[in-house]
Design a protein around this motif. Structure first.
Motif, short mmCIF file in Angstrom:
data_model
loop_
_atom_site.label_atom_id
_atom_site.label_comp_id
_atom_site.label_asym_id
_atom_site.label_seq_id
_atom_site.Cartn_x
_atom_site.Cartn_y
_atom_site.Cartn_z
N ARG A 49 0.56 -1.23 -0.20
CA ARG A 49 -0.07 0.03 0.12
C ARG A 49 0.75 1.09 0.00
NH1 ARG A 49 -2.50 -4.02 2.67
NH2 ARG A 49 -4.67 -4.19 2.53
N TYR A 50 0.12 2.40 0.11
CA TYR A 50 0.98 3.64 0.00
C TYR A 50 0.43 4.38 1.37
CZ TYR A 50 -3.35 5.61 -1.86
OH TYR A 50 -4.72 6.11 -2.01
N PHE A 51 1.32 5.40 1.64
CA PHE A 51 0.89 6.37 2.77
C PHE A 51 1.15 7.67 2.13
CE2 PHE A 51 -0.06 8.27 6.47
CZ PHE A 51 -0.74 7.19 7.49
N GLY A 52 0.41 8.54 1.95
CA GLY A 52 0.20 9.85 1.32
C GLY A 52 -0.11 11.12 2.18
N THR A 53 0.13 12.21 1.81
CA THR A 53 -0.43 13.39 2.35
C THR A 53 -0.70 14.45 1.33
OG1 THR A 53 0.48 14.99 3.85
CG2 THR A 53 2.11 14.28 2.51
N GLU A 270 -8.38 11.70 2.78
CA GLU A 270 -8.10 13.01 3.18
C GLU A 270 -8.28 12.72 4.79
OE1 GLU A 270 -10.53 15.95 1.83
OE2 GLU A 270 -10.50 15.22 -0.47
N LEU A 271 -7.41 11.94 5.33
CA LEU A 271 -7.74 11.55 6.67
C LEU A 271 -7.17 12.58 7.69
CD1 LEU A 271 -8.47 9.29 9.04
CD2 LEU A 271 -5.99 8.35 8.61
N ASP A 272 -7.91 12.69 8.47
CA ASP A 272 -7.58 13.82 9.66
C ASP A 272 -8.53 13.33 10.85
OD1 ASP A 272 -10.03 15.23 8.80
OD2 ASP A 272 -8.71 17.17 8.11
N ILE A 273 -8.13 13.48 12.08
CA ILE A 273 -8.92 13.04 13.44
C ILE A 273 -8.68 14.11 14.35
CG2 ILE A 273 -9.19 11.17 14.83
CD1 ILE A 273 -7.96 9.29 12.90
N ALA A 274 -9.56 14.82 14.56
CA ALA A 274 -9.46 15.55 15.70
C ALA A 274 -9.30 15.08 17.13
CB ALA A 274 -10.88 16.56 15.68
N GLY A 275 -8.79 15.83 17.89
CA GLY A 275 -8.40 15.52 19.24
C GLY A 275 -6.96 15.45 19.59
N CYS A 297 -8.04 -2.03 -0.33
CA CYS A 297 -7.77 -0.75 0.11
C CYS A 297 -6.17 -0.55 -0.40
CB CYS A 297 -8.01 -0.47 1.49
SG CYS A 297 -7.65 1.27 2.18
N ASN A 298 -5.99 0.47 -1.35
CA ASN A 298 -4.59 0.68 -1.69
C ASN A 298 -3.93 1.62 -0.75
OD1 ASN A 298 -6.55 1.63 -4.91
ND2 ASN A 298 -5.88 -0.37 -4.21
N GLY A 299 -4.34 2.29 0.03
CA GLY A 299 -3.53 3.27 0.76
C GLY A 299 -4.23 4.17 1.68
N LEU A 300 -3.53 5.04 2.13
CA LEU A 300 -4.27 6.20 3.06
C LEU A 300 -3.33 7.35 2.67
CD1 LEU A 300 -3.55 3.34 5.26
CD2 LEU A 300 -5.38 4.72 6.43
N THR A 301 -4.09 8.40 2.84
CA THR A 301 -3.59 9.59 2.75
C THR A 301 -4.07 10.71 3.82
OG1 THR A 301 -3.42 10.02 0.33
CG2 THR A 301 -3.69 11.93 1.35
N VAL A 302 -3.22 11.23 4.48
CA VAL A 302 -3.60 12.17 5.42
C VAL A 302 -3.81 13.64 5.14
CG1 VAL A 302 -2.86 11.03 7.52
CG2 VAL A 302 -1.21 12.48 6.24
N TRP A 303 -4.67 14.63 5.35
CA TRP A 303 -4.98 15.89 4.82
C TRP A 303 -3.91 16.87 5.27
CZ3 TRP A 303 -6.28 15.77 0.28
CH2 TRP A 303 -6.76 17.08 -0.41
N GLY A 304 -2.66 16.73 5.43
CA GLY A 304 -1.55 17.77 5.63
C GLY A 304 -0.60 16.99 6.35
#
Ligand code: G3I
Length: 466
Positions: A49-53, A270-275, A297-304
């Motif tokens: 998988r990939y991990f992006g931003t 566009e993953l982000d998690i308040a807290g 599920c190819n991968g996840l990207t966080v939004w920043g």
């Protein structure tokens, strides 16, 4: 109106040893990744998988920012630079400077690019608002054709249509100027994107679709209809902006899985998690584990990158603090990636995240002669080119490296590859693992890919394990 080119999917499997073929069987493939890595990108890559931003072009000159970007991430999404207002500020006059800067940076650092977003009701340039009907429809087609053609061959997946469904329980389309051009605007957007860049995966992307709910079910029904009618759609993006109003729910994984079962890939976009602290860390791990548990599920990207880079900075929703230090959420996400594998256990998994990475690799020595691997190729083929995804699966013993030989038809050539080192470009091309994906546990899998011109391989590849 554009027509999508014919798309063929071929699969071939070869076992080079008396290996146990596990693909498709309902078993837990691995409990831990013996090749645990120390960055998000490398750890994700070890699972195929990939991990992006998300990246902002104007921040690339910030060395704290770019150092983290290039150390941790192997996929980037331009946060605003590929949107309609940025790329076509006046009609039929295109502006790619900022987006090109991000793509160049990505290419120079072996990062792939998620394109975002071709058709969206928001962030439209002013001139679009004054159009309607066939004039707006034509403008949309022209926009998609130009932007996707400009980036042809450089985009891993495109968010072709963004946020087209209404919030709440109606299951209806969002009302917008694009929707007012006719209910078929979404499929026309996908057909247009496919014609312009057949190698890119084409995604529908939305928010508040991160569990089984009325909105995600409406999207699900659209994807099901598209698949039934041959409308070209390859993936669905789940933005996953998680906060108290839109929490992580225990059906998150089941929701991803039901889309995957329709025959599309799924991506956390566009993953982000308040807290903060352990609550935030646990939710990050849960999202990562949900993705790892879904084969498609190819991968996840966080939004920043840093909290200060977030569109919701006051929620401190990202993996690095405003000084660029790793947060507990980072450690937790990394540990989840390193503990991951492919699981086909119950899709309704509310799990408690591990808070530490596995510290020991399996210590048993594989019985002599039982090692081996299989290679399976899946092709996305169009006239004149193809993208091949190759899955390497270890046999009944852990392997420590692999080489697969893929024979291309006459006239075909490899133009680029990822997650493997290629030797040669035509005839029989050898692909060998890179540092982070050579070690594969018994029965577990890793993936690499390559793009080529001509006709893709139909012969079964060989696989040699070390
Ligand atoms: O570039 C101008 C700058 O010149 C000006 O001084 C400043 C004043 O406000 O605005 C700047 O533009 C802002 C831009 O972000 C760049 O920072 C826009 O006002 C602002 O609206 C824009 O917000 C973006 C938002 O999309 C717009 O809808 C966020 O950065 C971006 O993170 C956000 O991303 C969206 C995804 O595309 C789709 N899913 C939801 C997600 C979060 O809203």
């Amino acid at each position: 109106m554009n027509r999508s080119p014919r798309r063929r999917v071929l699969a071939a499997t070869l076992s080079t040893a008396a290996a146990v073929l596990v693909a498709g069987s309902a078993v837990l493939l691995s409990a831990g990744n013996a090749n645990a890595a120390t960055t998000l990108g490398a750890s994700a890559a070890a699972t195929g998988r990939y991990f992006g931003t998300a990246v902002a072009a104007y921040k690339l000159s910030d060395t704290v920012y770019s150092t983290i970007l290039d150390r941790e991430f192997d996929m980037v999404t331009p946060e605003n630079e590929m949107k309609w207002d940025a790329t076509e500020p006046s009609q039929n006059s295109f502006s790619y400077t900022s987006a090109d800067q991000i793509v160049s940076h990505a290419q120079a650092h072996s990062q792939r690019v998620r394109g975002h977003a071709l058709a969206w009701h928001s962030q439209q340039p002013g001139w679009v608002s004054s159009l309607s009907g066939t004039a707006l429809r034509s403008a949309m087609v022209n926009h998609i054709t130009n932007v996707a053609t400009h980036y042809k061959g450089k985009i891993y997946s495109w968010d072709v249509v963004n946020e087209a469904f209404a919030d709440g329980t109606s299951g209806a389309r969002r009302s917008s100027n694009l929707q007012n051009t006719g209910n078929d605007w979404i499929e026309v957007a996908f057909q247009t994107a496919r014609a312009a860049d057949p190698a890119a995966k084409l995604c529908y992307n939305d928010y508040n679709t991160d569990g089984v709910n009325a909105k995600s079910t409406a999207v699900y029904n659209m994807v099901k209809d598209f698949k039934a009618r041959g409308i070209p759609i390859d993936c669905v993006g789940f933005q996953s902006h998680i906060n108290s109003g839109s929490p992580y729910t225990t059906d998150y994984q089941a929701n991803l899985q039901r889309f995957a079962d329709l025959g599309v890939d799924v991506q956390i976009t566009e993953l982000d998690i308040a807290g903060s602290g352990s609550a935030q860390a646990t939710t990050y791990a849960n999202v990562v584990k949900s993705c790892l548990a879904v084969t498609r599920c190819n991968g996840l990207t966080v939004w920043g990158i840093r909290d200060s880079d977030s569109w919701r900075a006051s929620d401190t929703p990202l993996l690095f603090d405003s000084s660029g230090n790793k947060k507990a959420a980072y450690d937790s996400a990394l540990a989840a990636l390193n503990g991951g594998g492919t699981s086909t256990t119950s899709p309704t998994t509310p799990t408690t995240a591990p808070t530490t990475a596995p510290t020991t690799a399996p210590t048993t020595t594989p019985p002599t002669g039982s090692a081996g691997c299989t290679a399976t190729v899946t092709l996305n083929q169009w006239t004149g080119g193809f993208v091949a995804t190759v899955k390497i699966t270890a046999g009944s013993a852990k392997i420590n490296g692999w080489t697969t030989g893929v024979t291309l038809p006459s006239g075909a050539a490899v133009t680029n590859s990822w997650n493997a080192t290629a030797s040669g470009s035509s005839g029989t091309v050898s692909f060998t693992n890179v540092s982070y994906n050579g070690s594969v546990n018994a029965g577990a899998s890793t993936e690499f890919g390559f793009q080529g011109t001509g006709v893709g391989p139909s012969a079964t590849p060989t696989c040699t394990a070390r």
